[in-house]
Motif scaffolding. Structure first.
Motif, PDB file in Angstrom:
ATOM      1  N   GLY A   1       0.855  -1.497  -0.160  1.00  0.00           N
ATOM      2  CA  GLY A   1       0.101  -0.015   0.102  1.00  0.00           C
ATOM      3  C   GLY A   1       0.750   1.329   0.062  1.00  0.00           C
ATOM      4  O   GLY A   1       0.413   2.426  -0.059  1.00  0.00           O
TER       5      GLY A   1
ATOM      6  N   ALA B   1      -2.241   0.458  -4.705  1.00  0.00           N
ATOM      7  CA  ALA B   1      -3.227   1.206  -5.602  1.00  0.00           C
ATOM      8  C   ALA B   1      -3.520   0.893  -7.136  1.00  0.00           C
ATOM      9  O   ALA B   1      -4.323   1.165  -7.668  1.00  0.00           O
ATOM     10  CB  ALA B   1      -2.438   2.713  -5.521  1.00  0.00           C
TER      11      ALA B   1
ATOM     12  N   GLU C   1      -6.989   0.603  -9.277  1.00  0.00           N
ATOM     13  CA  GLU C   1      -7.177   1.655 -10.268  1.00  0.00           C
ATOM     14  C   GLU C   1      -7.548   0.569 -11.335  1.00  0.00           C
ATOM     15  O   GLU C   1      -8.457   0.864 -12.047  1.00  0.00           O
ATOM     16  CB  GLU C   1      -5.846   2.284 -10.787  1.00  0.00           C
ATOM     17  CG  GLU C   1      -5.289   3.543  -9.978  1.00  0.00           C
ATOM     18  CD  GLU C   1      -3.987   4.004 -10.330  1.00  0.00           C
ATOM     19  OE1 GLU C   1      -3.826   4.136 -11.563  1.00  0.00           O
ATOM     20  OE2 GLU C   1      -3.073   4.183  -9.255  1.00  0.00           O
TER      21      GLU C   1
ATOM     22  N   GLY D   1      -2.216   5.172  -1.429  1.00  0.00           N
ATOM     23  CA  GLY D   1      -1.603   4.912  -2.585  1.00  0.00           C
ATOM     24  C   GLY D   1      -0.897   6.086  -3.115  1.00  0.00           C
ATOM     25  O   GLY D   1       0.015   5.776  -4.032  1.00  0.00           O
TER      26      GLY D   1
ATOM     27  N   TYR E   1      -9.270   3.909  -2.230  1.00  0.00           N
ATOM     28  CA  TYR E   1      -8.010   3.894  -2.877  1.00  0.00           C
ATOM     29  C   TYR E   1      -7.439   5.264  -3.107  1.00  0.00           C
ATOM     30  O   TYR E   1      -8.459   6.037  -3.683  1.00  0.00           O
ATOM     31  CB  TYR E   1      -7.573   2.906  -3.899  1.00  0.00           C
ATOM     32  CG  TYR E   1      -7.919   3.042  -5.415  1.00  0.00           C
ATOM     33  CD1 TYR E   1      -9.294   3.271  -5.888  1.00  0.00           C
ATOM     34  CD2 TYR E   1      -7.274   3.893  -6.225  1.00  0.00           C
ATOM     35  CE1 TYR E   1      -9.593   3.171  -7.054  1.00  0.00           C
ATOM     36  CE2 TYR E   1      -7.553   4.264  -7.709  1.00  0.00           C
ATOM     37  CZ  TYR E   1      -8.843   3.881  -7.969  1.00  0.00           C
ATOM     38  OH  TYR E   1      -9.389   4.372  -9.154  1.00  0.00           O
ATOM     39  N   THR E   2      -6.117   5.775  -3.193  1.00  0.00           N
ATOM     40  CA  THR E   2      -5.765   6.897  -3.805  1.00  0.00           C
ATOM     41  C   THR E   2      -4.895   6.752  -4.885  1.00  0.00           C
ATOM     42  O   THR E   2      -4.022   6.029  -4.919  1.00  0.00           O
ATOM     43  CB  THR E   2      -5.086   7.729  -2.896  1.00  0.00           C
ATOM     44  OG1 THR E   2      -6.142   7.981  -1.355  1.00  0.00           O
ATOM     45  CG2 THR E   2      -4.477   9.327  -3.214  1.00  0.00           C
ATOM     46  N   PRO E   3      -5.259   7.114  -6.022  1.00  0.00           N
ATOM     47  CA  PRO E   3      -4.566   6.587  -7.289  1.00  0.00           C
ATOM     48  C   PRO E   3      -3.077   7.344  -7.149  1.00  0.00           C
ATOM     49  O   PRO E   3      -2.821   8.027  -6.323  1.00  0.00           O
ATOM     50  CB  PRO E   3      -5.193   7.613  -8.273  1.00  0.00           C
ATOM     51  CG  PRO E   3      -6.583   7.915  -7.847  1.00  0.00           C
ATOM     52  CD  PRO E   3      -6.381   8.221  -6.386  1.00  0.00           C
TER      53      PRO E   3
END
Lengths: 254, 254
Positions: free
Chosen positions: A85, A91, A95, B130, B245-247
């Motif tokens: 992570g 990530a 995506e 992320g 999630y964070t791109p």
């Protein structure tokens, strides 16, 4: 869906005894292992496991491949060094999940945490993260350099200890030097800077210096650079090295 | 010195299979275990191990006690939940080392990393870290509240994901609400906010909401609060919960 699943696994920094049992168990149950070549090579694959190693820059392709294999009924493990992570594969998988086949969203997916490089480095040095801290990647492959400078400047003004991932590479030769120059405008010259390379592995190397003396050539692709605060302290160790710690309390002088 | 040593050990978030083998081994070799009562209770001590449990607020006394026991020749393990370097005992031990008996500096000391709460929470949710992130304690026991506000405001302006430790307690009832109010001045109302309590333990609880709807009463002492960025995404999971999630990539619009 046909019984497939996807485990996203952090292998830890390298030493076998810094890999969590949960990660080891998930690796053991996989039919397919995917990851960047040096990371999948760390896993003791059994003969019946399919190993799909790929190049560093292919995260999204690898994530799609993993999701498709799981949709095809395979037990898939995607591996990252450290924690998946923290600038690892997690990530990228989400995506790919959002952008991909809607059926993929029905898959059982689990992320297994690992000891990230920043935690391994901190433990090796003492307690440099003893107060508030941040973790920033200096790679401008996926974000503009101006965003990175903006973040580093705010982090310095905030008094956060900084862990800088991806500090330098052949294709990104000047960014770390530029970051040191930026930091020198915000922080005292005496602030401790740590270059920690391949922590917990056989070729581990640690250098403790100061912001004034730090040189970008002291880092390579496998180095994590830690920037202390004005309050971070160094103490001599019995072996001649240094303990580095950031006290838990902060003065009110900001 | 008489053969004593001091190991500072992160137990991980709670689940046995999220404790590193290195930590387990160090615990096994100890003659004395020290820590906050609920943490030492997690360790399966053997009958010949001396267990010294103490209260939450006594970190420096506990650190001095540990160093003195090691100086007396004992094999001492000091335990923290999560990672001992992230708002755990490691910084307290090095503070006590610097302030204490010079002979203590000759002791073999080792810090053993653990899966910190922030990594366990992130894995449970998907990949909220992320991109670049920071870790800030909202406790003003050891730093002025103005410093905390200053750090949170800079972190928000920097676009960092934030992990907020120690969000609320009986003696600190208003700080989290005040932090949400501050964040609402800097971040979009839609930014995901996660309340993650006791992750990996039997009484684990997760709530995914937004900055606009987040209420301080949704946290307690065992909760970690995660604040996303404008880019953090939520996806529905098969079980009705949410992946967060964070791109990895960031637009240039800052």
């Amino acid at each position: 869906m046909s019984g497939g699943r996807l485990d996203i696994i952090g292998l830890g920094p390298g030493a076998a005894d810094l890999q969590c049992p949960r990660a080891t168990q998930a690796l053991h149950q996989a039919t397919d292992l995917l990851g960047y070549l040096p990371y999948v090579q760390r896993v003791q694959a059994h003969p019946e496991q399919c190993v799909h190693a790929s190049d560093n820059r292919e995260e999204i392709l690898r994530a799609r491949h993993a999701l498709q294999l799981a949709a095809d009924g395979r037990q898939v493990a995607v591996v990252s060094a450290g924690d998946a992570g923290v600038f690892g594969m997690a990530a990228a998988v989400f995506e790919a999940l959002e952008q991909g086949d809607l059926q993929w969203r029905e898959l059982p997916i689990q992320v297994h945490p690992g000891i990230s490089a920043v935690l391994a480095v901190a433990a090796r040095l003492g307690a440099p993260l003893g107060n508030d801290f941040c973790v920033i990647s200096l790679s401008d492959n996926l974000k503009p350099w101006t965003v990175i400078e903006h973040r580093v400047a705010h982090a310095a003004q905030a008094g956060l200890v900084m862990a800088l991932y991806n500090p330098i590479s052949q294709s990104r030769p000047w960014q770390l030097g530029s970051t040191f120059a930026l930091l020198r405008r915000h922080l005292p010259a005496s602030v401790p800077v740590i270059f920690a390379r391949a922590i917990s592995r056989e070729d581990e190397a640690v250098l403790v210096t100061s912001l004034q003396d730090a040189q970008p050539e002291q880092a390579d692709m496998r180095t994590l650079v830690l920037i202390g605060t004005a309050e971070t302290r160094c103490l001599e160790r019995p072996d001649g090295g240094a303990w580095v710690y950031t006290p838990r309390s902060v003065g009110g002088g900001l």
